[in-house]
Design a protein around this motif. Sequence first.
Motif, PDB file in Angstrom:
ATOM      1  N   PHE A  84       0.870  -0.814   0.045  1.00 33.80           N
ATOM      2  CA  PHE A  84      -0.380  -0.381  -0.174  1.00 33.80           C
ATOM      3  C   PHE A  84       0.883   1.209  -0.570  1.00 33.80           C
ATOM      4  O   PHE A  84       0.159   2.311  -0.480  1.00 33.80           O
ATOM      5  N   GLY A 107     -13.656   1.497  -8.085  1.00 33.67           N
ATOM      6  CA  GLY A 107     -12.757   1.652  -6.819  1.00 33.67           C
ATOM      7  C   GLY A 107     -11.456   2.119  -7.076  1.00 33.67           C
ATOM      8  O   GLY A 107     -10.702   3.401  -6.880  1.00 33.67           O
ATOM      9  N   GLY A 108      -9.764   1.310  -7.082  1.00 34.92           N
ATOM     10  CA  GLY A 108      -8.511   2.176  -6.822  1.00 34.92           C
ATOM     11  C   GLY A 108      -8.535   2.658  -8.365  1.00 34.92           C
ATOM     12  O   GLY A 108      -7.536   3.320  -8.014  1.00 34.92           O
ATOM     13  N   GLU A 131     -16.350  -0.765  -4.189  1.00 29.24           N
ATOM     14  CA  GLU A 131     -16.192  -0.832  -2.607  1.00 29.24           C
ATOM     15  C   GLU A 131     -17.157  -1.190  -1.500  1.00 29.24           C
ATOM     16  O   GLU A 131     -17.479  -2.454  -1.080  1.00 29.24           O
TER      17      GLU A 131
HETATM   18  C1  HXC Z   1     -10.187  -8.661 -10.887  1.00 28.88           C
HETATM   19  C2  HXC Z   1     -11.454  -8.081 -12.582  1.00 28.88           C
HETATM   20  C3  HXC Z   1     -11.505  -6.688 -11.815  1.00 28.88           C
HETATM   21  C4  HXC Z   1     -11.351  -6.210 -10.893  1.00 28.88           C
HETATM   22  C5  HXC Z   1     -12.619  -6.811 -13.833  1.00 28.88           C
HETATM   23  N1  HXC Z   1     -12.179  -7.776 -13.430  1.00 28.88           N
HETATM   24  N2  HXC Z   1     -13.095  -6.019 -13.023  1.00 28.88           N
HETATM   25  N3  HXC Z   1     -10.660  -8.440 -11.979  1.00 28.88           N
HETATM   26  N4  HXC Z   1     -10.258  -7.235 -10.148  1.00 28.88           N
HETATM   27  N5  HXC Z   1     -11.499  -5.136  -9.824  1.00 28.88           N
HETATM   28  C6  HXC Z   1     -12.347  -8.721 -14.858  1.00 28.88           C
HETATM   29  C7  HXC Z   1     -13.312 -10.009 -14.699  1.00 28.88           C
HETATM   30  O1  HXC Z   1     -13.155 -10.309 -13.357  1.00 28.88           O
HETATM   31  C8  HXC Z   1     -13.718 -10.459 -15.830  1.00 28.88           C
HETATM   32  O2  HXC Z   1     -12.949 -11.801 -16.353  1.00 28.88           O
HETATM   33  C9  HXC Z   1     -12.561  -9.454 -16.907  1.00 28.88           C
HETATM   34  O3  HXC Z   1     -12.313  -8.311 -16.011  1.00 28.88           O
HETATM   35  C10 HXC Z   1     -13.294  -8.485 -18.032  1.00 28.88           C
HETATM   36  O4  HXC Z   1     -14.103  -8.316 -16.612  1.00 28.88           O
HETATM   37  P1  HXC Z   1     -16.522  -8.538 -16.877  1.00 28.88           P
HETATM   38  O5  HXC Z   1     -17.290  -8.742 -15.390  1.00 28.88           O
HETATM   39  O6  HXC Z   1     -16.685  -9.114 -17.875  1.00 28.88           O
HETATM   40  O7  HXC Z   1     -16.816  -6.691 -17.869  1.00 28.88           O
HETATM   41  P2  HXC Z   1     -18.151  -6.309 -17.713  1.00 28.88           P
HETATM   42  O8  HXC Z   1     -19.026  -7.562 -17.057  1.00 28.88           O
HETATM   43  O9  HXC Z   1     -18.126  -5.660 -18.803  1.00 28.88           O
HETATM   44  O10 HXC Z   1     -17.973  -5.395 -16.385  1.00 28.88           O
HETATM   45  C11 HXC Z   1     -17.106  -4.654 -15.938  1.00 28.88           C
HETATM   46  C12 HXC Z   1     -17.549  -4.078 -14.674  1.00 28.88           C
HETATM   47  C13 HXC Z   1     -17.163  -4.961 -13.718  1.00 28.88           C
HETATM   48  C14 HXC Z   1     -18.147  -3.392 -14.433  1.00 28.88           C
HETATM   49  C15 HXC Z   1     -16.369  -3.202 -14.930  1.00 28.88           C
HETATM   50  O11 HXC Z   1     -15.546  -6.145 -14.290  1.00 28.88           O
HETATM   51  C16 HXC Z   1     -16.716  -4.958 -12.990  1.00 28.88           C
HETATM   52  O12 HXC Z   1     -17.987  -4.446 -11.691  1.00 28.88           O
HETATM   53  N6  HXC Z   1     -15.612  -4.953 -11.828  1.00 28.88           N
HETATM   54  C17 HXC Z   1     -15.227  -4.368 -10.408  1.00 28.88           C
HETATM   55  C18 HXC Z   1     -15.323  -2.980 -10.097  1.00 28.88           C
HETATM   56  C19 HXC Z   1     -15.124  -3.208  -8.938  1.00 28.88           C
HETATM   57  O13 HXC Z   1     -15.750  -3.388  -8.189  1.00 28.88           O
HETATM   58  N7  HXC Z   1     -14.054  -2.098  -8.419  1.00 28.88           N
HETATM   59  C20 HXC Z   1     -13.510  -2.018  -7.029  1.00 28.88           C
HETATM   60  C21 HXC Z   1     -12.930  -3.137  -6.640  1.00 28.88           C
HETATM   61  S1  HXC Z   1     -11.888  -2.843  -5.267  1.00 28.88           S
HETATM   62  P3  HXC Z   1     -12.697 -12.909 -15.706  1.00 28.88           P
HETATM   63  O14 HXC Z   1     -11.774 -13.979 -16.837  1.00 28.88           O
HETATM   64  O15 HXC Z   1     -13.422 -13.902 -15.012  1.00 28.88           O
HETATM   65  O16 HXC Z   1     -13.244 -13.067 -17.788  1.00 28.88           O
HETATM   66  C22 HXC Z   1     -11.242  -1.663  -4.458  1.00 28.88           C
HETATM   67  C23 HXC Z   1     -10.090  -1.441  -3.989  1.00 28.88           C
HETATM   68  C24 HXC Z   1      -9.703   0.080  -3.922  1.00 28.88           C
HETATM   69  O17 HXC Z   1     -11.128  -1.173  -5.501  1.00 28.88           O
HETATM   70  C25 HXC Z   1      -8.441  -0.383  -2.616  1.00 28.88           C
HETATM   71  C26 HXC Z   1      -7.152   0.671  -2.503  1.00 28.88           C
HETATM   72  C27 HXC Z   1      -6.430   0.138  -3.777  1.00 28.88           C
END
Ligand code: HXC
Length: 257
Positions: A84, A107-108, A131
């Motif tokens: 971090f 998110g990040g 998140e």
């Molecule tokens: C790991 C991720 C990811 C993530 C997407 N992918 N976001 N993998 N971490 N944050 C991967 C998916 O698993 C998938 O891989 C591929 O990328 C394509 O994503 P899809 O979901 O199939 O695409 P889509 O349906 O178009 O949806 C897009 C999306 C969705 C709305 C952006 O992917 C989503 O909601 N992602 C997570 C967003 C999120 O919650 N972010 C916050 C994370 S927590 P596979 O192999 O399965 O096909 C955070 C904490 C920060 O950020 C703290 C400080 C660092």
Amino acid sequence: AEYTSILIERKQRVAIVTLNRPRELNALNFQLVAELATALEELDRDEAIGCIVLTGAGEKAFAAGADIKEMADKTPIEMMIGGFESWERIRRIHTPTIAAVNGYALGGGCELALHCDIIMASDNARFGQPEIQLGVIPGAGGTQRLARTLGKYRTMEMVLTGSTVSAKELEGLGLVNHVVPQAELLNETLKLADKIASQAPIAARLAKEAVLAAFDTSLQDGLEIERKNFFLLFSTKDMREGMQAFIEKRKANFQGK
Ligand code: HXC
């Protein structure tokens, strides 16, 4: 240094750093954030670089957040020692930075854009702090930097619902500088970056430092920082050159000295 998760390209005085895990929507695993911090520090030390543009590979995402698959089974201690401090290193970059947000900044990813000094966005870009939907909260400055820009109420809605907000809406709220069609995003960002990179470099650094002080100090202390930076610039060759060029009605030729 050798990087596996980012790309670096130099165009005259501008460096373009691309988050490069497009199949995972540029999800920010620990390795990527550490590489990014190292690359930004390296570019920050490089006098040939006057502005850094940060963007994401592909047409769908700037960065969809921290890598959920990597985080899912982590303990608090592992999160704490896992890297971090990279975020703190990114925060300390002196060179002006511009985020070119080419799709999802979640998110990040949203927090990374908020670390930059200027935010350009494509018309399909969406920002959010989802998140809460994962049972956590933003961890890289989202609650603080959004609140300082959007105010309490819009920030609460974003952080408590996890809903995304369009670039257009955030442009109206002062979080996005300009929204442009996706095909033009990088070019428009580079125009702005070129303009910044052509200014006197020490002035640009001290200007950035002074503006950032506004988010960190009382008005009194911030004014003091501004005034001292202003006085300090009268020790630079570029200040003599800038004012002489004006008097001689010619373009200034800044050297970064
Ligand atoms: C790991 C991720 C990811 C993530 C997407 N992918 N976001 N993998 N971490 N944050 C991967 C998916 O698993 C998938 O891989 C591929 O990328 C394509 O994503 P899809 O979901 O199939 O695409 P889509 O349906 O178009 O949806 C897009 C999306 C969705 C709305 C952006 O992917 C989503 O909601 N992602 C997570 C967003 C999120 O919650 N972010 C916050 C994370 S927590 P596979 O192999 O399965 O096909 C955070 C904490 C920060 O950020 C703290 C400080 C660092």
